[in-house]
Design an enzyme around this catalytic site. Structure first.
Site, PDB file in Angstrom:
ATOM      1  N   ALA A 131      26.063  41.868  43.205  1.00 28.47           N
ATOM      2  CA  ALA A 131      26.589  43.045  43.897  1.00 28.47           C
ATOM      3  C   ALA A 131      26.606  42.821  45.405  1.00 28.47           C
ATOM      4  CB  ALA A 131      25.755  44.271  43.527  1.00 28.47           C
ATOM      5  N   PRO A 135      33.103  49.170  49.469  1.00 25.21           N
ATOM      6  CA  PRO A 135      34.449  49.712  49.724  1.00 25.21           C
ATOM      7  C   PRO A 135      35.011  49.259  51.073  1.00 25.21           C
ATOM      8  CG  PRO A 135      33.027  51.405  48.787  1.00 25.21           C
ATOM      9  CD  PRO A 135      32.155  50.209  49.009  1.00 25.21           C
ATOM     10  N   SER A 139      36.595  41.082  52.079  1.00 28.17           N
ATOM     11  CA  SER A 139      36.774  39.773  52.739  1.00 28.17           C
ATOM     12  C   SER A 139      35.800  39.654  53.914  1.00 28.17           C
ATOM     13  CB  SER A 139      38.214  39.636  53.251  1.00 28.17           C
ATOM     14  OG  SER A 139      39.116  39.803  52.189  1.00 28.17           O
ATOM     15  N   GLY A 344      61.204  34.287  27.537  1.00 31.26           N
ATOM     16  CA  GLY A 344      62.160  35.390  27.612  1.00 31.26           C
ATOM     17  C   GLY A 344      61.462  36.716  27.370  1.00 31.26           C
ATOM     18  N   GLU A 368      35.902  36.167  45.060  1.00 28.32           N
ATOM     19  CA  GLU A 368      35.159  35.013  45.612  1.00 28.32           C
ATOM     20  C   GLU A 368      35.922  34.360  46.765  1.00 28.32           C
ATOM     21  OE1 GLU A 368      32.820  32.530  43.050  1.00 28.32           O
ATOM     22  OE2 GLU A 368      32.898  34.041  41.470  1.00 28.32           O
ATOM     23  N   GLU A 372      43.804  33.751  51.390  1.00 25.34           N
ATOM     24  CA  GLU A 372      43.864  33.682  52.864  1.00 25.34           C
ATOM     25  C   GLU A 372      42.514  33.270  53.440  1.00 25.34           C
ATOM     26  OE1 GLU A 372      45.014  36.018  50.924  1.00 25.34           O
ATOM     27  OE2 GLU A 372      47.138  36.218  51.404  1.00 25.34           O
TER      28      GLU A 372
HETATM   29  C1  LIG Z   1      38.397  41.688  39.155  1.00 22.15           C
HETATM   30  C2  LIG Z   1      37.463  41.613  40.317  1.00 22.15           C
HETATM   31  C3  LIG Z   1      36.117  41.312  40.105  1.00 22.15           C
HETATM   32  C4  LIG Z   1      35.241  41.284  41.187  1.00 22.15           C
HETATM   33  N1  LIG Z   1      33.889  41.051  40.951  1.00 22.15           N
HETATM   34  C5  LIG Z   1      33.018  41.125  41.988  1.00 22.15           C
HETATM   35  C6  LIG Z   1      31.609  41.018  41.762  1.00 22.15           C
HETATM   36  O1  LIG Z   1      31.146  40.803  40.627  1.00 22.15           O
HETATM   37  N2  LIG Z   1      30.781  41.169  42.814  1.00 22.15           N
HETATM   38  C7  LIG Z   1      31.209  41.407  44.083  1.00 22.15           C
HETATM   39  O2  LIG Z   1      30.393  41.526  44.989  1.00 22.15           O
HETATM   40  N3  LIG Z   1      32.546  41.512  44.328  1.00 22.15           N
HETATM   41  C8  LIG Z   1      33.454  41.388  43.326  1.00 22.15           C
HETATM   42  N4  LIG Z   1      34.813  41.515  43.556  1.00 22.15           N
HETATM   43  C9  LIG Z   1      35.259  41.845  44.911  1.00 22.15           C
HETATM   44  C10 LIG Z   1      36.038  40.738  45.588  1.00 22.15           C
HETATM   45  O3  LIG Z   1      35.197  39.704  46.002  1.00 22.15           O
HETATM   46  C11 LIG Z   1      36.841  41.395  46.724  1.00 22.15           C
HETATM   47  O4  LIG Z   1      37.867  42.173  46.110  1.00 22.15           O
HETATM   48  C12 LIG Z   1      37.429  40.372  47.660  1.00 22.15           C
HETATM   49  O5  LIG Z   1      36.429  39.771  48.445  1.00 22.15           O
HETATM   50  C13 LIG Z   1      38.470  41.019  48.598  1.00 22.15           C
HETATM   51  O6  LIG Z   1      37.926  42.135  49.219  1.00 22.15           O
HETATM   52  P1  LIG Z   1      38.758  43.514  49.210  1.00 22.15           P
HETATM   53  O7  LIG Z   1      39.162  43.815  47.825  1.00 22.15           O
HETATM   54  O8  LIG Z   1      37.972  44.515  49.951  1.00 22.15           O
HETATM   55  O9  LIG Z   1      40.082  43.176  50.016  1.00 22.15           O
HETATM   56  P2  LIG Z   1      40.248  43.150  51.595  1.00 22.15           P
HETATM   57  O10 LIG Z   1      39.059  42.554  52.240  1.00 22.15           O
HETATM   58  O11 LIG Z   1      40.708  44.489  52.033  1.00 22.15           O
HETATM   59  O12 LIG Z   1      41.452  42.107  51.745  1.00 22.15           O
HETATM   60  C14 LIG Z   1      42.778  42.458  51.348  1.00 22.15           C
HETATM   61  C15 LIG Z   1      43.642  41.245  51.497  1.00 22.15           C
HETATM   62  O13 LIG Z   1      43.707  40.879  52.861  1.00 22.15           O
HETATM   63  C16 LIG Z   1      44.022  39.494  52.940  1.00 22.15           C
HETATM   64  N5  LIG Z   1      43.121  38.893  53.927  1.00 22.15           N
HETATM   65  C17 LIG Z   1      41.778  38.790  53.911  1.00 22.15           C
HETATM   66  N6  LIG Z   1      41.335  38.187  55.027  1.00 22.15           N
HETATM   67  C18 LIG Z   1      42.428  37.908  55.777  1.00 22.15           C
HETATM   68  C19 LIG Z   1      42.659  37.297  57.050  1.00 22.15           C
HETATM   69  N7  LIG Z   1      41.617  36.862  57.781  1.00 22.15           N
HETATM   70  N8  LIG Z   1      43.921  37.177  57.504  1.00 22.15           N
HETATM   71  C20 LIG Z   1      44.951  37.645  56.799  1.00 22.15           C
HETATM   72  N9  LIG Z   1      44.840  38.218  55.578  1.00 22.15           N
HETATM   73  C21 LIG Z   1      43.583  38.346  55.082  1.00 22.15           C
HETATM   74  C22 LIG Z   1      43.842  38.896  51.549  1.00 22.15           C
HETATM   75  O14 LIG Z   1      45.113  38.712  50.958  1.00 22.15           O
HETATM   76  C23 LIG Z   1      43.104  39.986  50.808  1.00 22.15           C
HETATM   77  O15 LIG Z   1      43.410  39.988  49.434  1.00 22.15           O
HETATM   78  C24 LIG Z   1      35.716  41.517  42.493  1.00 22.15           C
HETATM   79  C25 LIG Z   1      37.068  41.774  42.692  1.00 22.15           C
HETATM   80  C26 LIG Z   1      37.935  41.839  41.629  1.00 22.15           C
HETATM   81  C27 LIG Z   1      39.390  42.142  41.888  1.00 22.15           C
END
Ligand SMILES: Cc1cc2nc3c(=O)[nH]c(=O)nc-3n(C[C@H](O)[C@H](O)[C@H](O)COP(=O)(O)OP(=O)(O)OC[C@H]3O[C@@H](n4cnc5c(N)ncnc54)[C@H](O)[C@@H]3O)c2cc1C
Length: 388
Positions: A131, A135, A139, A344, A368, A372
């Protein structure tokens, strides 16, 4: 294409080859294309099956704690994820989460934490979760805000975690929270929080396009004994990054497994589908598509097993693991899309293997470290190497 052909590569030793052959037989017999509508129950069942068969021993470190070896063997992890993903995406998920969820304990846990949790994880008796994300911190994970305030011999957790795989079915969560020893990433600590502890609630179950147990967690004055802290106070971010370092290459391997399955499905369809007095495979446009798919798969496999092999030699693989994840996940998306096109209309029918793969691959390009983020890591590493 023979999915075991790459086992002849010099990245592997005979123990890996024997292991992969045994796992292939088991997975084809036990889990291939077995899907149920209740993913919680299926996931629990898969953890049980994987534990009983001994495969989960490769997700934890330490033979004294039920592990297959004293250090996690990255090639074993990757071969397992590739094989399971090819047969059943949820089986890969169940396997991977036991490793990711307990990885911090394997790497930095106290002897008591290791003795309490690792044997249960390795047997499939306890389900693990990791965990880290919140929210407002995905990234940019060092911005996490979930608080851990020390009061006597306890830490009091307040805040939220989201996107937590196994959320709702896990027996314990490794939670990363801001303990404030120093600003930024140096003020985060890791804790083992058991399911059912007062102050830990499943705030929301999250449905995703490839269903698996996933939840948002809420901590409200959740008192965790300091004996459940993993590593020293303020060391949590380092522990999280070390854990991700082990498992990032294995995400590439899972993507590779999905891509290989798509290739298998696409080849079979192209060879059997009749049209215009020929089969689909007779057309050069089809052959060009298959050639691109096969080349993408081999490139991803080479990058994945290079990173795994180098890590098993004790080398730093920050750049190599990022390259593997980037190329394998993006490549698999292209391969699966191309395979679906060969089918198809049949390709978009619910439950078809290519339709399932199309949904399953998508989140691997996000979690993970999104693509990007991998690009940033690779860019930073090559610049660092060039300035030496
Ligand atoms: C199915 C699933 C399972 C998951 N399981 C876990 C879990 O077990 N434990 C856990 O802790 N987390 C988990 N996650 C969370 C996951 O690690 C995050 O969704 C991920 O790190 C992206 O964070 P965010 O969703 O807040 O997207 P944001 O941080 O809002 O990023 C949105 C998008 O911005 C873009 N971006 C990011 N950085 C940059 C940059 N520097 N420049 C330009 N573009 C950029 C990327 O395209 C990214 O997808 C899971 C996510 C999913 C979808």
């Amino acid at each position: 294409m023979n999915p075991l052909e790459h086992l002849r590569w010099p990245f592997f030793e005979d123990r890996h080859r024997d292991f992969a052959a045994g796992l292939e037989t088991w997975a084809a017999r036990e889990v291939r294309d077995v899907h149920a509508s209740d993913v919680d129950a299926q996931c629990r069942g898969l953890v049980r099956q994987l534990g009983d068969a001994g495969w989960l021993r490769h997700t934890v470190a330490g033979t004294a704690h039920g592990g297959a070896a004293d250090a996690i063997d990255t090639r074993m992890l990757c071969l397992t994820r590739e094989t399971l993903a090819r047969h059943n995406g949820l089986a890969d998920f169940a396997f991977a989460m036991q490793g990711l969820g307990s990885g911090a304990i394997s790497l930095a846990g106290t002897p008591e934490q290791k003795a309490r949790w690792l044997p249960r994880v390795a047997r499939g008796d306890a389900i693990a979760a990791f965990a880290l994300s919140e929210p407002d911190a995905g990234s940019d994970v060092a911005a996490l805000q979930c608080a851990a305030r020390v009061e006597g011999d306890h830490a009091v957790l307040d805040g939220e975690k989201t996107w937590i795989s196994n959320g709702g079915i896990a027996d314990f969560y490794v939670v990363f929270a801001r303990s404030g020893e120093a600003p930024g990433s140096r003020g985060i600590s890791a804790f083992v929080v058991e399911a059912g502890m007062r102050g830990l609630a499943i705030a929301e179950r999250i449905d995703v396009i490839a269903p698996h147990p996933l939840a948002r967690l809420r901590f409200t004055s959740c008192r965790v004994p300091l004996s459940q802290r993993i590593g020293a106070g303020g060391e949590g971010f380092k522990v999280a990054m070390r854990t991700l370092d082990v498992f990032r290459t294995s995400v590439a391997a899972a993507a590779l497994g999905f891509a290989r399955r798509a290739m298998e499905e696409g080849l079979a369809r192209a060879a059997s589908r009749k049209m215009f007095g020929h089969t689909l495979a007779d057309f050069q446009l089809t052959q060009a598509r298959l050639a691109q798919m096969a080349t993408t798969i081999d490139s991803a496999a080479l990058l994945t097993y290079r990173a795994a092999w180098q890590r098993d030699q004790g080398e730093n693989v920050t750049r190599q693991a990022a390259m593997a994840k980037l190329a394998a996940t993006e490549g698999a998306q292209q391969v699966i899309d191309a395979a679906l096109q060969l089918f198809g209309g049949l390709g978009v029918v619910s439950g078809q293997p290519v339709e399932r793969l199309y949904r399953e691959i998508r989140s691997l390009r996000i979690y993970e470290g999104a693509t990007e983020v991998q690009q940033l890591i690779i860019g930073r590493e090559v610049l660092k190497e060039a300035s030496r």
